[in-house]
Design an enzyme around this catalytic site. Structure first.
Site, PDB file in Angstrom:
ATOM      1  N   TYR A   1     117.597  86.388  48.705  1.00  0.00           N
ATOM      2  CA  TYR A   1     116.268  86.988  48.550  1.00  0.00           C
ATOM      3  C   TYR A   1     115.255  85.851  48.507  1.00  0.00           C
ATOM      4  O   TYR A   1     115.148  85.119  47.523  1.00  0.00           O
ATOM      5  CB  TYR A   1     116.180  87.820  47.272  1.00  0.00           C
ATOM      6  CG  TYR A   1     117.125  89.000  47.216  1.00  0.00           C
ATOM      7  CD1 TYR A   1     117.675  89.549  48.375  1.00  0.00           C
ATOM      8  CD2 TYR A   1     117.473  89.581  46.002  1.00  0.00           C
ATOM      9  CE1 TYR A   1     118.540  90.632  48.315  1.00  0.00           C
ATOM     10  CE2 TYR A   1     118.330  90.669  45.937  1.00  0.00           C
ATOM     11  CZ  TYR A   1     118.869  91.184  47.097  1.00  0.00           C
ATOM     12  OH  TYR A   1     119.726  92.249  47.026  1.00  0.00           O
TER      13      TYR A   1
ATOM     14  N   PRO B   1     118.066 102.926  44.888  1.00  0.00           N
ATOM     15  CA  PRO B   1     118.071 104.144  44.049  1.00  0.00           C
ATOM     16  C   PRO B   1     116.817 104.991  44.228  1.00  0.00           C
ATOM     17  O   PRO B   1     116.838 106.192  43.959  1.00  0.00           O
ATOM     18  CB  PRO B   1     118.150 103.579  42.624  1.00  0.00           C
ATOM     19  CG  PRO B   1     117.557 102.202  42.732  1.00  0.00           C
ATOM     20  CD  PRO B   1     117.993 101.695  44.081  1.00  0.00           C
ATOM     21  N   LEU B   2     115.734 104.339  44.698  1.00  0.00           N
ATOM     22  CA  LEU B   2     114.485 105.076  44.941  1.00  0.00           C
ATOM     23  C   LEU B   2     114.231 105.244  46.435  1.00  0.00           C
ATOM     24  O   LEU B   2     113.122 105.580  46.849  1.00  0.00           O
ATOM     25  CB  LEU B   2     113.308 104.327  44.295  1.00  0.00           C
ATOM     26  CG  LEU B   2     113.420 104.124  42.783  1.00  0.00           C
ATOM     27  CD1 LEU B   2     112.288 103.236  42.257  1.00  0.00           C
ATOM     28  CD2 LEU B   2     113.409 105.476  42.078  1.00  0.00           C
TER      29      LEU B   2
HETATM   30  N1  LIG Z   1     123.807  95.053  47.758  1.00  0.00           N
HETATM   31  C1  LIG Z   1     122.890  95.249  48.662  1.00  0.00           C
HETATM   32  O1  LIG Z   1     123.153  95.222  49.849  1.00  0.00           O
HETATM   33  C2  LIG Z   1     121.487  95.543  48.251  1.00  0.00           C
HETATM   34  C3  LIG Z   1     120.567  96.003  49.214  1.00  0.00           C
HETATM   35  C4  LIG Z   1     119.290  96.288  48.795  1.00  0.00           C
HETATM   36  C5  LIG Z   1     118.931  96.124  47.468  1.00  0.00           C
HETATM   37  N2  LIG Z   1     119.831  95.654  46.563  1.00  0.00           N
HETATM   38  C6  LIG Z   1     119.498  95.517  45.134  1.00  0.00           C
HETATM   39  O2  LIG Z   1     119.135  96.806  44.669  1.00  0.00           O
HETATM   40  C7  LIG Z   1     117.864  96.739  44.027  1.00  0.00           C
HETATM   41  C8  LIG Z   1     117.144  98.062  44.205  1.00  0.00           C
HETATM   42  O3  LIG Z   1     116.893  98.290  45.561  1.00  0.00           O
HETATM   43  P1  LIG Z   1     115.454  98.125  46.217  1.00  0.00           P
HETATM   44  O4  LIG Z   1     114.564  97.351  45.325  1.00  0.00           O
HETATM   45  O5  LIG Z   1     115.668  97.644  47.577  1.00  0.00           O
HETATM   46  O6  LIG Z   1     114.983  99.619  46.369  1.00  0.00           O
HETATM   47  P2  LIG Z   1     114.520 100.756  45.339  1.00  0.00           P
HETATM   48  O7  LIG Z   1     114.736 100.315  43.937  1.00  0.00           O
HETATM   49  O8  LIG Z   1     115.131 102.014  45.805  1.00  0.00           O
HETATM   50  O9  LIG Z   1     112.973 100.881  45.659  1.00  0.00           O
HETATM   51  C9  LIG Z   1     112.092  99.815  45.556  1.00  0.00           C
HETATM   52  C10 LIG Z   1     110.791 100.292  46.132  1.00  0.00           C
HETATM   53  O10 LIG Z   1     110.272 101.348  45.332  1.00  0.00           O
HETATM   54  C11 LIG Z   1     108.987 100.988  44.808  1.00  0.00           C
HETATM   55  N3  LIG Z   1     108.959 101.435  43.424  1.00  0.00           N
HETATM   56  C12 LIG Z   1     109.656 100.987  42.372  1.00  0.00           C
HETATM   57  N4  LIG Z   1     109.372 101.675  41.271  1.00  0.00           N
HETATM   58  C13 LIG Z   1     108.457 102.599  41.620  1.00  0.00           C
HETATM   59  C14 LIG Z   1     107.760 103.608  40.906  1.00  0.00           C
HETATM   60  N5  LIG Z   1     107.959 103.804  39.605  1.00  0.00           N
HETATM   61  N6  LIG Z   1     106.870 104.380  41.592  1.00  0.00           N
HETATM   62  C15 LIG Z   1     106.646 104.199  42.896  1.00  0.00           C
HETATM   63  N7  LIG Z   1     107.288 103.253  43.637  1.00  0.00           N
HETATM   64  C16 LIG Z   1     108.179 102.461  42.991  1.00  0.00           C
HETATM   65  C17 LIG Z   1     108.905  99.485  44.939  1.00  0.00           C
HETATM   66  O11 LIG Z   1     107.553  99.105  45.161  1.00  0.00           O
HETATM   67  P3  LIG Z   1     106.717  98.285  44.046  1.00  0.00           P
HETATM   68  O12 LIG Z   1     107.196  96.888  44.106  1.00  0.00           O
HETATM   69  O13 LIG Z   1     105.312  98.466  44.492  1.00  0.00           O
HETATM   70  O14 LIG Z   1     106.993  98.956  42.735  1.00  0.00           O
HETATM   71  C18 LIG Z   1     109.738  99.225  46.172  1.00  0.00           C
HETATM   72  O15 LIG Z   1     108.987  99.396  47.346  1.00  0.00           O
HETATM   73  C19 LIG Z   1     117.174  95.567  44.704  1.00  0.00           C
HETATM   74  O16 LIG Z   1     116.090  95.089  43.957  1.00  0.00           O
HETATM   75  C20 LIG Z   1     118.322  94.594  44.869  1.00  0.00           C
HETATM   76  O17 LIG Z   1     118.518  93.862  43.659  1.00  0.00           O
HETATM   77  C21 LIG Z   1     121.116  95.382  46.944  1.00  0.00           C
END
Ligand SMILES: NC(=O)c1ccc[n+]([C@@H]2O[C@H](COP(=O)([O-])OP(=O)(O)OC[C@H]3O[C@@H](n4cnc5c(N)ncnc54)[C@H](OP(=O)(O)O)[C@@H]3O)[C@@H](O)[C@H]2O)c1
Length: 314
Positions: free
Chosen positions: A71, A222-223
């Protein structure tokens, strides 16, 4: 490398102990991917805001942070170190290996012994640690779903690095059930991190199987990740409960199964607070059935559930 913990009374969704480990975390954690710049590349626009999000998370009781040296690359780990080092004793930092980011910003597999070993040392250096709590081997199948194929070689390399004391525990990510079993034939697998949420439920059977073994399932996206969850049912439920749709989506995951640990990602303290507050949200069986229908409408299987709640309650 870790100091005495900064304690918090916050329950944050209850606790979970990774199997065969001494590591216990609160079920509501934090995913650090959003702390890098756009496209998970380069520094964030506001590094102070990124530091503030991490410090707020830990001050609120989060003791499980998901990250990776790819990242940024390196950026997110360096921000974590700057914000939180020396780390609270109870903080569990989970990182992942299996990819690299060339200068064009793409994501490429990095699975050789040399690349995985270098990846461990990069994570140790950038996080400021002597050993990594948990390392996930992350396959580079398509982002929305893993591809079958042996993962034995890279998992054996991680097991070697574990024997050398550089890695404490091993997980796998973006994997099929067959790949999980293959990894388990090589080493203890303490967690599986796959794409899963209210609308994307390919792993329902895998989650139940892991729950029976006491292994954590940690949904990424998750979101909805890069495609935020949108559903009229989700919005209607949130309106009825007087909360935000994303809070309902996280609460649903906590209700789905007791082995699910959350790592929602955000670059905003306001969103972080909303996400953490969702751990307090109790959903009734009727509401859970409504939410289950979101995926059922899209053709997903109906799950079993290991936790129950009688009524919607904040
Ligand atoms: N193992 C893998 O291959 C893999 C792949 C992807 C991700 N990951 C891990 O999983 C974690 C979670 O996934 P992710 O961050 O990609 O996706 P996510 O948690 O599903 O969604 C993040 C997105 O949602 C927004 N968000 C967060 N809280 C919110 C709220 N309360 N209201 C409205 N929008 C909101 C964020 O924007 P803002 O920043 O504006 O809040 C961001 O655009 C990552 O941070 C990473 O550590 C692992």
């Amino acid at each position: 490398m870790k100091t005495n913990e900064t304690s918090s009374e916050t329950e944050l969704g209850g606790q979970f102990t990774f199997p065969t480990t001494e590591l216990t975390v609160r079920r509501m954690g934090y995913g650090a991917m959003q702390l890098a710049g756009p496209g998970v590349w380069g520094p964030p626009k506001d590094p102070e805001a990124a530091v503030a999000v991490l410090r707020q998370a830990v001050a609120s009781g989060v003791n499980h942070i998901d990250t990776s040296d790819f990242y940024g690359p390196q950026v997110t780990n360096q921000i974590i170190r700057r914000a939180l080092h020396p780390y609270p004793r109870e903080l569990v930092i989970v990182t992942k290996l299996g990819a690299t980011r060339p200068p064009d910003g793409s994501w490429q597999p990095a699975t050789s012994r040399k690349e995985l070993t270098a990846g461990v040392h990069d994570n140790l250096r950038n996080l400021g640690l002597d050993a990594l709590d948990i390392v996930n081997y992350r396959t580079m199948g398509a982002i929305h779903g893993p591809k079958e194929g042996s993962i034995a070689e890279p998992v054996m390399v991680l097991a070697d690095l574990q024997r050398q004391g550089l890695i404490r525990h091993i997980g796998v990510s973006n994997v099929t059930a067959t790949q999980v079993s293959e990894a388990q034939s090589i080493t203890d697998v303490v967690c599986v991190q796959n794409n899963y949420n209210l609308a994307h439920r390919d792993d329902d059977a895998l989650i139940d199987n892991l729950a029976r073994q006491g292994i954590a399932f940690v949904p990424f996206f998750p979101l909805g990740g890069f495609t935020p969850l949108q559903s009229t049912t989700l919005s209607a439920v949130a309106d009825r409960l007087g909360v935000k749709p994303m809070q309902v989506a996280l609460a649903w995951l906590l209700h789905r199964c007791a082995n699910i640990l959350l790592i929602p990602g955000t670059s905003s303290v306001a969103h972080l607070r909303e996400n953490l507050a969702s751990a307090e949200l109790k959903l009734s069986q009727q509401t859970l059935a409504e939410l289950d229908a979101i995926a059922a409408e899209a053709g997903a299987a109906s799950p079993s559930r290991t936790r129950t709640a009688n009524e919607d309650k904040r």
